[in-house]
Design a protein around this motif. Structure first.
Motif, PDB file in Angstrom:
ATOM      1  N   CYS A   8      -8.730 -12.012   4.277  1.00  0.00           N
ATOM      2  CA  CYS A   8      -7.640 -12.260   3.334  1.00  0.00           C
ATOM      3  C   CYS A   8      -6.636 -11.133   3.477  1.00  0.00           C
ATOM      4  CB  CYS A   8      -8.172 -12.332   1.911  1.00  0.00           C
ATOM      5  SG  CYS A   8      -6.876 -12.392   0.648  1.00  0.00           S
ATOM      6  N   ALA A   9      -5.423 -11.490   3.878  1.00  0.00           N
ATOM      7  CA  ALA A   9      -4.379 -10.502   4.084  1.00  0.00           C
ATOM      8  C   ALA A   9      -3.297 -10.643   3.016  1.00  0.00           C
ATOM      9  CB  ALA A   9      -3.759 -10.676   5.464  1.00  0.00           C
ATOM     10  N   ALA A  10      -2.956  -9.528   2.415  1.00  0.00           N
ATOM     11  CA  ALA A  10      -1.867  -9.488   1.449  1.00  0.00           C
ATOM     12  C   ALA A  10      -0.591  -9.110   2.177  1.00  0.00           C
ATOM     13  CB  ALA A  10      -2.158  -8.471   0.350  1.00  0.00           C
ATOM     14  N   SER A  11       0.475  -9.848   1.907  1.00  0.00           N
ATOM     15  CA  SER A  11       1.744  -9.576   2.578  1.00  0.00           C
ATOM     16  C   SER A  11       2.881  -9.608   1.573  1.00  0.00           C
ATOM     17  CB  SER A  11       1.987 -10.612   3.685  1.00  0.00           C
ATOM     18  OG  SER A  11       2.096 -11.911   3.144  1.00  0.00           O
ATOM     19  N   GLY A  12       4.019  -9.052   1.991  1.00  0.00           N
ATOM     20  CA  GLY A  12       5.175  -8.994   1.121  1.00  0.00           C
ATOM     21  C   GLY A  12       5.434  -7.566   0.682  1.00  0.00           C
ATOM     22  N   SER A  13       6.285  -7.418  -0.309  1.00  0.00           N
ATOM     23  CA  SER A  13       6.665  -6.102  -0.791  1.00  0.00           C
ATOM     24  C   SER A  13       5.612  -5.590  -1.786  1.00  0.00           C
ATOM     25  CB  SER A  13       8.039  -6.156  -1.456  1.00  0.00           C
ATOM     26  OG  SER A  13       8.455  -4.880  -1.860  1.00  0.00           O
ATOM     27  N   ILE A  14       4.670  -4.803  -1.263  1.00  0.00           N
ATOM     28  CA  ILE A  14       3.549  -4.296  -2.056  1.00  0.00           C
ATOM     29  C   ILE A  14       3.555  -2.777  -2.019  1.00  0.00           C
ATOM     30  CG2 ILE A  14       1.036  -4.253  -2.273  1.00  0.00           C
ATOM     31  CD1 ILE A  14       1.041  -6.975  -0.774  1.00  0.00           C
ATOM     32  N   PHE A  15       3.435  -2.146  -3.185  1.00  0.00           N
ATOM     33  CA  PHE A  15       3.366  -0.694  -3.223  1.00  0.00           C
ATOM     34  C   PHE A  15       1.956  -0.217  -2.908  1.00  0.00           C
ATOM     35  CE2 PHE A  15       4.790   3.466  -4.171  1.00  0.00           C
ATOM     36  CZ  PHE A  15       3.789   4.105  -4.878  1.00  0.00           C
ATOM     37  N   SER A  16       0.976  -0.813  -3.584  1.00  0.00           N
ATOM     38  CA  SER A  16      -0.425  -0.488  -3.332  1.00  0.00           C
ATOM     39  C   SER A  16      -1.308  -1.609  -3.876  1.00  0.00           C
ATOM     40  CB  SER A  16      -0.825   0.851  -3.963  1.00  0.00           C
ATOM     41  OG  SER A  16      -0.748   0.773  -5.365  1.00  0.00           O
ATOM     42  N   ILE A  17      -2.596  -1.547  -3.518  1.00  0.00           N
ATOM     43  CA  ILE A  17      -3.547  -2.565  -3.958  1.00  0.00           C
ATOM     44  C   ILE A  17      -4.732  -1.893  -4.621  1.00  0.00           C
ATOM     45  CG2 ILE A  17      -5.009  -4.500  -3.270  1.00  0.00           C
ATOM     46  CD1 ILE A  17      -3.217  -4.894  -0.850  1.00  0.00           C
ATOM     47  N   ASN A  18      -5.074  -2.312  -5.807  1.00  0.00           N
ATOM     48  CA  ASN A  18      -6.262  -1.805  -6.492  1.00  0.00           C
ATOM     49  C   ASN A  18      -7.480  -2.586  -6.006  1.00  0.00           C
ATOM     50  OD1 ASN A  18      -4.818   0.157  -7.816  1.00  0.00           O
ATOM     51  ND2 ASN A  18      -4.526  -1.071  -9.657  1.00  0.00           N
ATOM     52  N   ALA A  19      -8.248  -3.131  -6.899  1.00  0.00           N
ATOM     53  CA  ALA A  19      -9.443  -3.855  -6.479  1.00  0.00           C
ATOM     54  C   ALA A  19      -9.087  -5.162  -5.767  1.00  0.00           C
ATOM     55  CB  ALA A  19     -10.333  -4.161  -7.677  1.00  0.00           C
ATOM     56  N   MET A  20      -9.943  -5.536  -4.814  1.00  0.00           N
ATOM     57  CA  MET A  20      -9.841  -6.826  -4.134  1.00  0.00           C
ATOM     58  C   MET A  20     -11.201  -7.504  -4.242  1.00  0.00           C
ATOM     59  SD  MET A  20      -7.685  -5.767  -0.719  1.00  0.00           S
ATOM     60  CE  MET A  20      -6.902  -7.377  -0.483  1.00  0.00           C
ATOM     61  N   GLY A  21     -11.197  -8.815  -4.155  1.00  0.00           N
ATOM     62  CA  GLY A  21     -12.472  -9.492  -4.297  1.00  0.00           C
ATOM     63  C   GLY A  21     -12.460 -10.924  -3.800  1.00  0.00           C
ATOM     64  N   TRP A  22     -13.653 -11.488  -3.779  1.00  0.00           N
ATOM     65  CA  TRP A  22     -13.853 -12.882  -3.407  1.00  0.00           C
ATOM     66  C   TRP A  22     -14.554 -13.604  -4.543  1.00  0.00           C
ATOM     67  CZ3 TRP A  22     -11.774 -14.990   0.897  1.00  0.00           C
ATOM     68  CH2 TRP A  22     -11.362 -14.119   1.916  1.00  0.00           C
ATOM     69  N   TYR A  23     -14.074 -14.799  -4.817  1.00  0.00           N
ATOM     70  CA  TYR A  23     -14.676 -15.683  -5.802  1.00  0.00           C
ATOM     71  C   TYR A  23     -14.910 -17.029  -5.110  1.00  0.00           C
ATOM     72  CZ  TYR A  23     -13.258 -12.281  -9.322  1.00  0.00           C
ATOM     73  OH  TYR A  23     -13.119 -11.136 -10.054  1.00  0.00           O
TER      74      TYR A  23
END
Length: 121
Positions: free
Chosen positions: A22-37
């Motif tokens: 899973c890749a996050a794209s776009g204008s992002i400053f930072s990412i905290n927690a990530m997960g799968w459901y």
């Protein structure tokens, strides 16, 4: 436009393996927690695994010892390695991330579109 894009789902036999990305794209400053459901037909969405920005992980009891969550912060990507898959793992798997966006205060909760995982012989 900020988005999460999943890949890696498919059909696998019991006992097999799959790796979700899973890749996050776009204008992002930072990412905290990530997960799968995941959500199986007729059931509620349930947590599979989460990982903090520092690498601390948490797993559902049903997947402990079989699934491994990891992330590449440089690529804004989270992975789910699924081994020893069982028919009861069949579900749509969703990626989730808490994003910090430029200029806007606070954390924003984003979801991917989902990827189907089917475990069947």
């Amino acid at each position: 436009q900020v988005q999460l894009v999943e890949s890696g789902g498919g059909l696998v036999q019991p006992g097999g393996s799959l790796r979700l990305s899973c890749a996050a794209s776009g204008s992002i400053f930072s990412i905290n927690a990530m997960g799968w459901y995941r959500q199986a037909p007729g059931k509620q969405r349930e947590l599979v695994a989460t990982i903090t920005s520092g690498g601390n992980t948490n797993y559902a009891d049903s997947v402990k010892g079989r699934f491994t969550i990891s992330r590449d912060n440089a690529k804004n990507t989270v992975y789910l390695q699924m081994n020893s898959l069982k028919p009861e793992d069949t579900a749509v798997y969703y990626c989730n991330a808490g994003l910090i966006l430029p200029i806007l205060p606070g954390e924003y909760d984003y979801w991917g579109q989902g990827t189907q995982v089917t475990v069947s012989s």
